[in-house]
Design an enzyme around this catalytic site. Structure first.
Site, PDB file in Angstrom:
ATOM      1  N   SER A  50      33.172  34.664  37.574  1.00 13.36           N
ATOM      2  CA  SER A  50      34.181  35.715  37.592  1.00 13.36           C
ATOM      3  C   SER A  50      35.544  35.105  37.931  1.00 13.36           C
ATOM      4  O   SER A  50      35.989  34.190  37.245  1.00 13.36           O
ATOM      5  CB  SER A  50      33.770  36.826  38.556  1.00 13.36           C
ATOM      6  OG  SER A  50      34.514  37.999  38.324  1.00 13.36           O
ATOM      7  N   ASP A  68      28.303  42.470  29.636  1.00  8.71           N
ATOM      8  CA  ASP A  68      29.234  42.438  30.757  1.00  8.71           C
ATOM      9  C   ASP A  68      30.412  43.344  30.407  1.00  8.71           C
ATOM     10  O   ASP A  68      31.282  42.979  29.615  1.00  8.71           O
ATOM     11  CB  ASP A  68      29.716  41.003  31.005  1.00  8.71           C
ATOM     12  CG  ASP A  68      30.588  40.873  32.245  1.00  8.71           C
ATOM     13  OD1 ASP A  68      30.993  41.908  32.802  1.00  8.71           O
ATOM     14  OD2 ASP A  68      30.862  39.721  32.648  1.00  8.71           O
ATOM     15  N   HIS A  77      27.399  41.306  34.312  1.00  9.53           N
ATOM     16  CA  HIS A  77      28.358  40.360  34.865  1.00  9.53           C
ATOM     17  C   HIS A  77      27.673  39.230  35.622  1.00  9.53           C
ATOM     18  O   HIS A  77      26.777  39.453  36.429  1.00  9.53           O
ATOM     19  CB  HIS A  77      29.306  41.106  35.798  1.00  9.53           C
ATOM     20  CG  HIS A  77      30.495  40.313  36.212  1.00  9.53           C
ATOM     21  ND1 HIS A  77      31.289  39.628  35.322  1.00  9.53           N
ATOM     22  CD2 HIS A  77      31.044  40.080  37.447  1.00  9.53           C
ATOM     23  CE1 HIS A  77      32.270  39.031  35.965  1.00  9.53           C
ATOM     24  NE2 HIS A  77      32.137  39.274  37.253  1.00  9.53           N
TER      25      HIS A  77
END
Length: 613
Positions: free
Chosen positions: A218, A334, A365
């Site tokens: 991320s 995601d 994710h």
């Protein structure tokens, strides 16, 4: 002086013993071990009680907190004790993050209010303060546990303006690229490190070979790319997982103000508040300079246009200096950091001729590649072991729908080279169920209408047998599986009853069963009809005037099973992602001039075979 044969023999024996003793000492030193192109766990490196851990601050070349001194980044090092006791030099695996000292609380009012009319400003939101956790950043040991026993040094650093690092968070600004660059420069002896944030006692990275690999998930996956775009020497390979590669693409979509999934109303200034865990005394200056000036003037929640502010936070624009090899990882489902982020950078890296592979799974994710795959890339580019990873014929590794993440299927590339676009046209009946067909609609202009009403979710609209709030067009029932690979694209001609409207498009697999993550939503996309000509310049829609726009849906690679139907759903406001204007805007779609390009492995022949058409 002369020596007898006996004396010479004694001397030779002594020299031999000394040589053997020296050779034995060398061989007894701990060294990395490799097998089948991968670094192996070494017993001598595996006792965590013997690891050397220390903190330091690396000086950068910027001052972003306005105190007149160059900002220093807090760095945490974990290394095998042999780097001290035996003079061993090892390569570095490096992760940097804005999250190590905690984040702001999710208080009411922190997100922008999405219940506003399009083109109108929302009231000012709440600005929370981060309360730092502990006296030093709390850093996960996951990388340390995995890689130190395999002969690596693991380094972590906090991003500017977070944790014990000085400076200001900028969420994609230049200092977030230059900070990890400074750390890599220090690991190569080109920058200064200090024992304290403000002192003069220097620390040298005498134990580093200078070769660095970066990874993270991320935001922590964004920063390796940020560092790589500086072209810094020594950064050999990056392995980003679900990285945000453009803050515009994270908070906007084809001109539309669109939230990341699960964070309705978030924007870049919200993220700034969320991560601002640095020195409390510097926060007022940072807030005024970054959040309340640069961001306030640049984010433009009114038009959603792409501007200089967003262009400066788009790493695709900065890739020219990049030299690092790339192993990219992402999930096709995601809906937070969407899969376009990884694909656009992977595509550009290949075009630059960089060594690049991509790993996709079918979940949401996060989700790194298998450890063995990561190991091969680090082994090649950090230890220099020729395992051939850069020459592998298959560049894409995709986890199929029912497989485990550790067992991806290898393909020549992504998108699948055997996929070609099949153009599908619309036939009447979208308020109930219209058709998707390879035959173009004939005759006069044919239009169908939908009325915006955000109180209905996308799921409800897809499941509805009929609805005035969406248009749904479906393929025949598949008699064989169809493999979609790549970017679906929609061209749509529409008119609006108002000067602004949200436009949302879902590609779905029917019947909707609400089961596995891969069963219902194939892919999605959003756009602002006001940006039909340009992403950077929008214009109000003239009521009832027809406009044509084309845009890609999110990248996907999915096998649609026989017995299902592929459905194209067109609606306006998306309850999960867009602003929530009052209901009532009417969109009129000219179905004759609207089509879907669907990338199918085997092309038109595979589609016709699966649909008996």
């Amino acid at each position: 002086m002369t020596f007898s044969f006996k004396s010479n023999t004694i001397i030779l024996l002594v020299l031999s013993v000394c040589f053997l003793s020296s050779a034995q000492d060398t061989s007894s030193k701990a060294q990395p071990v490799f097998k089948d192109g991968e670094a192996q766990i070494v017993k001598a490196f595996s006792d965590s009680g013997n690891w050397i851990r220390h903190d330091l601050w690396v000086e950068t070349n910027f001052d972003t907190d306005g105190d007149g001194k160059l900002d220093r980044m807090h760095v945490d090092v974990t290394r095998p004790e042999q780097t001290d006791s035996e003079g061993l030099k090892l390569p570095v695996i490096y992760e940097t993050s804005p999250y190590y000292a905690g984040v702001a609380a999710d208080v009411e009012g922190v997100f922008w209010n999405v219940k506003v009319e399009l083109g109108e400003a929302a009231e000012e939101r709440v600005h929370p303060e981060v309360k730092r956790r502990g006296k030093r950043p709390i850093i996960s040991n996951s990388l340390i546990r995995t890689w130190v026993p395999r002969g690596y040094i693991v380094v972590h650093s906090s991003s500017p303006g977070t944790g014990l690092s000085q400076g200001a968070p900028t969420v994609g600004g230049d200092n977030e690229s230059l900070a990890p660059k400074a750390v890599i420069d220090w690991l190569n002896g080109r920058a200064k490190g200090y024992t304290t944030p403000n002192g003069t006692e220097e620390v040298k990275a005498f134990w580093s070979t200078g070769k660095v690999g970066m990874t993270g998930t991320s935001y922590n996956g964004t920063l390796p790319l940020a560092a790589a775009t500086t072209g810094v020497e020594g950064l050999e390979v990056i392995i980003p997982v679900a990285p945000n590669t453009s803050y515009y693409h994270y908070y906007r979509s084809n001109g539309l103000v669109r939230s990341p999934g699960g964070y309705l109303g978030e924007d870049i200034d919200v993220l700034y508040d969320y991560i601002h865990s640095g020195d409390e005394s510097k926060r007022p200056y940072n807030n005024k300079t970054v959040r309340d000036t640069e961001m306030a003037n640049g984010i433009d929640r009114i038009t959603g246009d792409y501007n200089d502010f967003w262009a400066g936070r788009d790493y695709l624009n900065k890739m020219k200096p990049m030299k690092a090899a790339l192993l990219m990882s992402h999930g096709f489902n995601d809906w937070n950091v969407m899969p376009e982020h990884s694909f656009r950078i992977y595509k550009a890296a290949k075009e630059k001729g960089l060594p690049a592979q991509i790993y996709y799974h079918q979940n949401g994710h996060g989700g790194p590649p298998p450890t063995a795959m990561i190991n091969r890339w680090f082994t090649k580019y950090l230890h220099g072991i020729e395992n051939g990873v850069e020459n592998e014929e298959n560049k894409a590794h995709i986890v199929r729908e029912d497989d485990k993440r550790a067992n991806p299927t290898a393909y020549k590339d992504y998108p699948n080279p055997d996929a070609t676009n099949v153009v599908l046209h619309l036939s009447s009946g979208g308020n109930t169920v219209g058709g998707l067909t390879t035959s173009k609609t004939k005759g006069k202009v044919k239009t169908e209408q939908l009325i915006d009403d955000v109180s209905f979710s996308g799921k409800d609209l897809a499941k509805a047998e009929s609805s005035k709030n969406r248009l749904l067009y479906v393929s025949p029932i598949l008699t064989e599986d169809i493999h979609i690979s790549g970017l679906a694209n929609i061209t749509i001609e529409l008119s609006s009853s108002k000067p602004a409207a949200n436009l949302s498009v879902w590609l779905v697999a029917l019947p909707w069963d609400g089961g596995k993550i891969t069963n219902d939503i194939i892919t999605r996309g959003w756009a602002d009809p006001q940006n039909h000509k340009s992403l950077s310049e929008s214009e109000p829609l003239k009521p009832n005037k027809a406009y044509t726009l084309s845009f890609d849906l999110q990248p996907d690679d999915q096998i649609i099973k026989k017995g299902q139907q592929i459905g194209l759903m067109i609606f306006s406001s998306d309850q999960e992602f867009t602003l929530h204007p009052d209901p009532g805007t009417e969109l009129t779609i000219n179905i004759k001039n609207t089509n879907l390009k669907l990338p199918i492995v085997g092309g038109i022949e595979a589609y016709k075979k699966a649909t008996n058409k």
